[in-house]
Design an enzyme around this catalytic site. Structure first.
Site, mmCIF file in Angstrom:
data_model
loop_
_atom_site.group_PDB
_atom_site.id
_atom_site.type_symbol
_atom_site.label_atom_id
_atom_site.label_comp_id
_atom_site.label_asym_id
_atom_site.label_seq_id
_atom_site.Cartn_x
_atom_site.Cartn_y
_atom_site.Cartn_z
ATOM 1 N N HIS A 15 -2.801 6.649 2.746
ATOM 2 C CA HIS A 15 -3.368 5.430 2.169
ATOM 3 C C HIS A 15 -4.760 5.234 2.765
ATOM 4 C CE1 HIS A 15 -4.258 1.397 1.214
ATOM 5 N NE2 HIS A 15 -3.899 0.885 2.389
ATOM 6 N N CYS A 31 0.824 -1.227 0.000
ATOM 7 C CA CYS A 31 0.000 0.000 0.000
ATOM 8 C C CYS A 31 0.849 1.264 0.000
ATOM 9 C CB CYS A 31 -0.937 -0.011 1.187
ATOM 10 S SG CYS A 31 -1.868 -1.545 1.298
ATOM 11 N N ASN A 62 -10.316 -0.580 0.232
ATOM 12 C CA ASN A 62 -8.856 -0.469 0.309
ATOM 13 C C ASN A 62 -8.287 -0.986 -1.010
ATOM 14 O OD1 ASN A 62 -6.125 -0.944 0.708
ATOM 15 N ND2 ASN A 62 -6.363 -1.716 2.798
HETATM 16 O O1 UT7 Z 1 -3.863 -1.626 3.556
HETATM 17 C C1 UT7 Z 1 -2.862 -2.248 4.250
HETATM 18 C C2 UT7 Z 1 -2.854 -1.868 5.655
HETATM 19 N N1 UT7 Z 1 -4.019 -2.376 6.325
HETATM 20 C C3 UT7 Z 1 -4.611 -1.687 7.247
HETATM 21 O O2 UT7 Z 1 -4.183 -0.591 7.514
HETATM 22 C C4 UT7 Z 1 -5.765 -2.307 7.996
HETATM 23 C C5 UT7 Z 1 -5.679 -2.014 9.459
HETATM 24 N N2 UT7 Z 1 -6.701 -2.609 10.273
HETATM 25 C C6 UT7 Z 1 -8.028 -2.293 10.180
HETATM 26 O O3 UT7 Z 1 -8.433 -1.524 9.352
HETATM 27 C C7 UT7 Z 1 -8.953 -2.903 11.203
HETATM 28 O O4 UT7 Z 1 -8.205 -3.591 12.157
HETATM 29 C C8 UT7 Z 1 -10.026 -3.874 10.599
HETATM 30 C C9 UT7 Z 1 -11.043 -3.082 9.820
HETATM 31 C C10 UT7 Z 1 -9.333 -4.888 9.695
HETATM 32 C C11 UT7 Z 1 -10.756 -4.592 11.711
HETATM 33 O O5 UT7 Z 1 -11.371 -3.654 12.600
HETATM 34 P P1 UT7 Z 1 -11.158 -3.770 14.178
HETATM 35 O O6 UT7 Z 1 -11.971 -2.712 14.779
HETATM 36 O O7 UT7 Z 1 -9.676 -3.751 14.425
HETATM 37 O O8 UT7 Z 1 -11.794 -5.163 14.492
HETATM 38 P P2 UT7 Z 1 -11.106 -6.404 15.213
HETATM 39 O O9 UT7 Z 1 -10.229 -7.140 14.282
HETATM 40 O O10 UT7 Z 1 -10.560 -5.959 16.525
HETATM 41 O O11 UT7 Z 1 -12.384 -7.313 15.469
HETATM 42 C C12 UT7 Z 1 -13.437 -6.913 16.382
HETATM 43 C C13 UT7 Z 1 -14.550 -7.931 16.341
HETATM 44 C C14 UT7 Z 1 -14.056 -9.376 16.424
HETATM 45 O O12 UT7 Z 1 -14.990 -10.109 17.184
HETATM 46 P P3 UT7 Z 1 -14.702 -10.435 18.735
HETATM 47 O O13 UT7 Z 1 -13.426 -11.211 18.743
HETATM 48 O O14 UT7 Z 1 -14.587 -9.101 19.408
HETATM 49 O O15 UT7 Z 1 -15.924 -11.207 19.123
HETATM 50 C C15 UT7 Z 1 -14.101 -9.873 15.017
HETATM 51 O O16 UT7 Z 1 -14.277 -11.259 14.907
HETATM 52 O O17 UT7 Z 1 -15.232 -7.847 15.081
HETATM 53 C C16 UT7 Z 1 -15.290 -9.142 14.460
HETATM 54 N N3 UT7 Z 1 -15.264 -8.958 13.018
HETATM 55 C C17 UT7 Z 1 -16.357 -8.734 12.287
HETATM 56 N N4 UT7 Z 1 -17.671 -8.615 12.606
HETATM 57 C C18 UT7 Z 1 -18.528 -8.361 11.618
HETATM 58 C C19 UT7 Z 1 -14.175 -8.973 12.200
HETATM 59 N N5 UT7 Z 1 -14.567 -8.746 10.929
HETATM 60 C C20 UT7 Z 1 -15.905 -8.603 10.962
HETATM 61 C C21 UT7 Z 1 -16.866 -8.354 9.966
HETATM 62 N N6 UT7 Z 1 -18.159 -8.230 10.329
HETATM 63 N N7 UT7 Z 1 -16.524 -8.198 8.658
#
Ligand code: UT7
Length: 331
Positions: free
Chosen positions: A256, A119, A286
């Site tokens: 990004h 990215c 993204n």
């Molecule tokens: O482009 C390259 C660089 N990449 C990035 O910069 C991405 C950086 N990271 C992010 O943008 C975020 O971490 C994400 C959007 C990928 C995830 O968001 P988050 O707020 O960090 O969520 P999380 O991974 O902490 O997950 C929170 C909860 C989890 O459930 P539990 O364990 O709390 O019960 C996940 O299983 O949300 C759950 N979850 C979802 N729920 C509904 C994960 N994906 C989904 C989904 N729909 N699509």
């Protein structure tokens, strides 16, 4: 790594973009995995993304972006002497996307190379182009960021499939005897973090991880989020320290576009007004190396970015690598 460059007499003279027609909305994703429009919008700011057709590959998107550039700016690319394509999703491991662009755009006397900086690929490509021109080695360089991430996305994995989309953006960087559009740069790498974001299925094991082996993107979102939202504000300061300007002189910040919450967090930590950030994830998801040129082009089309504006571009992602550039928009 610190690089005190940037007296380069090089400037961007044209931009073009392309996204595939097919839209994939959050509501469609609700039918595919256990997710909701509400979760996706709240956590990422993404509403829809574009998906390439089965016979549409990264080089096709890049060629279309270059075509858009030539049509909008009346610029010929026939005398381009170097092409840099930043992509993590080339049509083939080789030949390169850049060589396909060279052939299909009728560019006869150019070097062509693909770079891998995920990215951060577009800002790394611009950094290299400004250096190649400043050194006198080249005069007219196409820098392209293009991706078909949908082809390496696992649509059973809700943690990644809601994020990624396809698109391409191209700019022309030309030598200029009078005006320098490149004001300062800062680049860095934290390879230890590579384990948090990679494409699986390759021959080498990544750290302690068992690779899924399906050739798709694997991401530890929380770790990448944490790294980016701490690294980028520091990097922004370092770019500014290498210039004669202050952060308050920046008209538009174009990071990004991975996640809207990340942009908000970076702005808050760096003390930069969120209203002056441009991003592309709402409509395109993204798009990795394409996200910054897509956001910049949207800013131009919306009448926000104007001639003379100071832009701070900041790419970050898989590697983990990052590259920030301070530019003056001179078109
Ligand atoms: O482009 C390259 C660089 N990449 C990035 O910069 C991405 C950086 N990271 C992010 O943008 C975020 O971490 C994400 C959007 C990928 C995830 O968001 P988050 O707020 O960090 O969520 P999380 O991974 O902490 O997950 C929170 C909860 C989890 O459930 P539990 O364990 O709390 O019960 C996940 O299983 O949300 C759950 N979850 C979802 N729920 C509904 C994960 N994906 C989904 C989904 N729909 N699509």
């Amino acid at each position: 790594m610190n690089i005190q460059n940037t007296a380069a007499k090089a400037r961007i003279t044209a931009i073009g973009t392309y996204v595939p027609e097919r839209r994939l909305t959050n509501f469609e994703l609700e039918q595919m995995v256990d997710t909701s429009d509400e979760w996706i919008v709240q956590r990422t700011g993404i509403r829809e993304r574009r998906i390439a057709g089965p016979d549409e590959y990264t080089s096709d998107l890049c060629v279309a972006a270059v075509k858009d550039l030539t049509e909008r700016y009346g610029k010929s690319v026939a005398d381009v002497d170097f092409i840099i394509a930043a992509t993590t999703t080339p049509d083939y491991p080789f030949p390169s996307v850049s060589s396909q662009v060279q052939a299909r755009c009728g560019i006869e006397q150019a070097g062509a190379i693909d770079i891998s900086a995920a990215c951060a690929g577009f800002t790394y490509g611009l950094h290299l182009a400004s250096g190649l021109i400043a050194s006198g080695l080249h005069k007219k360089i196409l820098v392209i960021g293009g991706e078909t991430l949908s082809k390496v996305t696992d649509y059973h994995d809700r943690t990644t499939c809601i994020l990624f989309g396809d698109g391409a953006g191209a700019v022309l960087v030309e030598r200029d005897e009078e005006v320098s559009g490149f004001l300062a740069a800062h680049v860095g790498s934290k390879g230890e973090g590579g384990v948090h974001l990679y494409r699986s299925g390759l021959s080498k094991q990544m750290g302690e991880k068992e690779l899924a082996g399906n050739g798709c993107i694997v991401q530890n979102g929380r770790e990448v989020y944490r790294w980016a939202t701490t690294t980028v504000p520091v990097g922004m300061r370092q770019v500014m320290e290498k210039s004669s300007l202050q952060l308050s002189d920046v008209d538009w910040f174009i990071p990004h576009s991975a996640n809207l919450r990340m942009v908000e967090s970076i702005c808050e930590k760096s003390g930069f007004p969120m209203e002056q950030a441009l991003y592309s994830m709402e409509l395109y998801g993204n798009t990795s190396s394409a996200s910054i040129p897509l956001a910049l082009d949207k800013g131009l089309k919306d009448g926000k970015v104007k001639t003379g504006d100071v832009l701070l571009l900041y790419g970050f992602g898989g590697g983990l690598v990052h590259a920030g550039l301070l530019l003056r928009w001179t078109i």
